[in-house]
Each structure stands twice: as C-alpha cells, then as structure tokens.
Design an enzyme around this catalytic site. Structure first.
Site, PDB file in Angstrom:
ATOM      1  N   SER A 183      13.049 -16.655 -37.244  1.00  0.00           N
ATOM      2  CA  SER A 183      12.769 -17.806 -36.405  1.00  0.00           C
ATOM      3  C   SER A 183      14.050 -18.626 -36.266  1.00  0.00           C
ATOM      4  CB  SER A 183      11.667 -18.663 -37.030  1.00  0.00           C
ATOM      5  OG  SER A 183      12.145 -19.281 -38.212  1.00  0.00           O
ATOM      6  N   HIS A 210      13.964 -16.229 -32.623  1.00  0.00           N
ATOM      7  CA  HIS A 210      13.339 -17.304 -31.843  1.00  0.00           C
ATOM      8  C   HIS A 210      14.359 -18.429 -31.671  1.00  0.00           C
ATOM      9  CE1 HIS A 210       9.289 -15.961 -33.826  1.00  0.00           C
ATOM     10  NE2 HIS A 210       9.687 -15.120 -32.890  1.00  0.00           N
ATOM     11  N   ASP A 303       4.710 -14.291 -36.474  1.00  0.00           N
ATOM     12  CA  ASP A 303       5.374 -13.244 -35.704  1.00  0.00           C
ATOM     13  C   ASP A 303       6.190 -12.357 -36.642  1.00  0.00           C
ATOM     14  OD1 ASP A 303       6.188 -11.801 -33.472  1.00  0.00           O
ATOM     15  OD2 ASP A 303       7.965 -13.053 -33.159  1.00  0.00           O
TER      16      ASP A 303
END
Length: 361
Positions: A183, A210, A303
């Site tokens: 992330s 991300h 995720d």
C-alpha cells in the site's frame, strides 16, 4: 471530549491556515483538536502534554520544520503523523519520500489558493484520512541507518512458520519471478528491499503499489536513482526480464498473457484498488505456477491476501512483512488468516532471504 473522538494536534505556522484547519476538524464529531503549535519545537511540548492519536504538521516552519519534527517524534514518542503542506504535491516526489522515510504516515497537499472555500472542499477527505491514520500502529525509528545483516541462521517466526533455512532447503522448483505488493505506506519498504538487491539479480521483479494519481512516474525515477536495478513502468506487450523492476501502471491492473507478456486490464465499477495486488499475484501464479514468489508488505485493507493465497496453494513461495515494521498490518493479517504466508519476516531480512533463496538453486 467524547472518548470515541480522535485526538489531533495541529502544528502550523500560518495563523490563517491553523484557524481554518482547526475549524474544519472540530466540525466533525469524530475528531477533536486537543492542541496547536506554531512550529516543531512548540509541537513537541504540546504532543507530550496532550498525547494525541494523530499529529498534523506543516513542512516548512522556523525553529523546527515538519521533517525534523517527524524524526524526533518517531525516535522518541512514535505516533501517526500526517504532513499537510503546499510542498507535498504530486511533483514533490523527493520531499514526499524523505518524509515517509523519516516515519510520516502520509502526506496531504494543501489547497493551492489557501482560501477557506478550497479548504472546505477537502474537509471530508482530510477527516477520513485522519480517522484511518488514528488506527495505524507505528513503532520507534532510529535516526541512524542500520547496517545490512542477514537473517539469523536459526531465525524462527511465531505460529506455523518454519525455520528459514529449513524451508529454503526444501524448495524443489527454482523461482523464476518475484512479485511484490504494497500500500502507500509500503513505499519505503519497497525501497529497502530493492536497494539491498545486487545489480545482477537474476530474476524480474513485478510490483503493484497503491499510490495517488500522478505519483508513479516520480516514484520510478526516484527508485532508479536509489537502487542498482533497472526500474520502470511495465508496458503492454513487454516480457519481464532479469534485473528489472516493473511497476503496474496507474488506473490499470497488471497481468501476464499466455506468452508471458504484460497486459493491462481496466478496473470495473466497485473495485477499491486499481491496480490490484491480488489481480497481479493471481496472474503470476497462473503463468509461473510453483516457480513464482509473492511478497506482501503491510498496509490497510485486504488487497493481496487472496492473491498471495493463490501463489501459496499452487506451490510457490510466499513472504509477508512482519508486524514489527509499525505500519498498518491489515493486508498481512488477512493473508495470515488465509494461511497464505509461508514466511513472516522483518523488512530488513527480506532482501537477504531472496538472494539466498534464488542463489541456492
């Protein structure tokens, strides 16, 4: 103040910006500004007195700027820090990474005009970010760089994880590709891994991260200067080659087709992350099978968990960053719940582990 409210300290040298931010945050029933300061030096005193859940600080200030404040807090009294500044826009990549390396949890650009109306437009996003950061676990950081060390010979992780040496020696299929998912908080973690890998590392590395829109190109340029490997955004029709790090593009999932060439897949309505770590991991597992390796770094959400599970179930190698890194542990926690992570390693141990694993075959 209600017990459920998130306590925030604001460190800001502009009286106007401070007043606007204080009014915006106090307008939420879930946030309470418990202290303010005009610079980092004053901020340290206020933080000690109020013990906030989140610190919001400007970057450029006299008597102690936001970067130095972040270093001091993370070394002495770690807690989530959000840097709110005009100098953390998408073009300020180097500044953003220096702040993240120092331990800042995230950055948030100020409105370009500084008008109350513009601040009002970002209120919901700012309050939401503070609520998320208030639940992030952080750990103390030394202000001195630590030397590279290999994992202990008999390092054992908790629960079902086996000794590193035992698991590596039991592997029968040579690894052909490394995949990494993280992330936003994983930026510095990815850098720590890549910078410890040699320039002649014999495998391709495929990453999904991300990040905010417009940041990826700067990230790639920054990492290219920081590590000895080639770093680039994966291109459609390109085949992954050894010694190169590929990043999934913005607004597209990254997959491999039947010929081992990169292809993009647009997101569908309702998807939370695009690019998705799980989409990438599942594609890697589908093409490389037992020869694939997946690394999931800490971050919020889930995720990557099911994707790491796909690699593990097909017989590939799976690694997750342990909780000691201090970042949000949500993604790894989900992977552990699925029994998807074969190894749980500290971030500084992942690169040596990969080198040993690859070179032992």
């Amino acid at each position: 103040m209600d017990s459920f409210q998130k306590k925030v300290v604001l460190v800001e040298d502009s009286p106007i910006a401070l007043e606007i931010l204080q009014r915006l945050l106090n307008s939420s029933p879930e946030v309470a500004v418990v202290g303010t300061a005009r610079n980092g030096l004053e901020g340290l005193e206020v933080i000690t007195k109020t013990q906030p859940d989140v610190i919001c600080t400007d970057l450029l200030m006299e008597n102690m700027d936001g970067l130095e404040l972040t270093k001091r807090v993370m070394a002495q009294d770690p807690r989530p820090i959000l840097v709110i500044s005009n100098f953390v826009q998408n073009t300020d990549i180097d500044t953003i990474f220096r702040l993240l390396q120092a331990g800042a949890a995230d950055v948030f650009p100020k409105p370009t005009t500084g008008s109350p109306t513009d601040y009002e437009q970002i209120k919901a996003a700012l309050i939401a970010k503070i609520k998320v950061l208030s639940s992030v676990k952080v750990a103390a950081r030394s202000q001195q760089k630590q030397p590279l060390t290999s994992p202990p010979e008999e390092a054992i992780t908790s629960g079902p994880f086996l000794k590193t040496k035992t698991r590596v020696s039991n592997m029968t299929t040579p690894i052909r590709v490394i995949s990494i998912g993280a992330s936003t908080r994983g930026l510095q973690a990815i850098q720590k891994i890549l910078c410890k890998l040699p320039s002649d590392f014999p495998l391709p590395i495929i990453c999904t991260l991300h990040v905010g829109e417009g940041v990826l190109s700067g990230l790639v340029n920054w990492l290219s200067c920081e590590c000895s490997l080639r770093v680039k955004v994966a291109e459609v029709g390109e085949s992954p080659v050894p010694g190169t790090v590929y990043f999934a593009p913005e607004k597209n999932h990254l997959e491999l087709d039947s010929r081992s060439k990169f292809m993009y897949l647009r997101s569908v309505p309702g998807e939370k992350h695009c690019p998705s770590i799980t989409v990438m991991f599942k594609s890697i597992a589908s093409y490389y099978g037992r020869a694939s390796a997946g690394i999931l770094l800490t971050g919020l959400g889930n995720d990557g968990a099911q994707g790491l599970q796909a690699i593990s179930q097909i017989g590939g190698l799976t690694v997750a960053q342990d909780e000691k890194g201090g970042a949000a542990f949500g993604m790894v926690k989900e992977a552990i719940a699925l029994d998807a992570a074969q190894y749980l390693l500290a971030i500084e141990d992942i690169a040596p582990f990969l080198v040993e694993t690859v070179l032992s075959k």
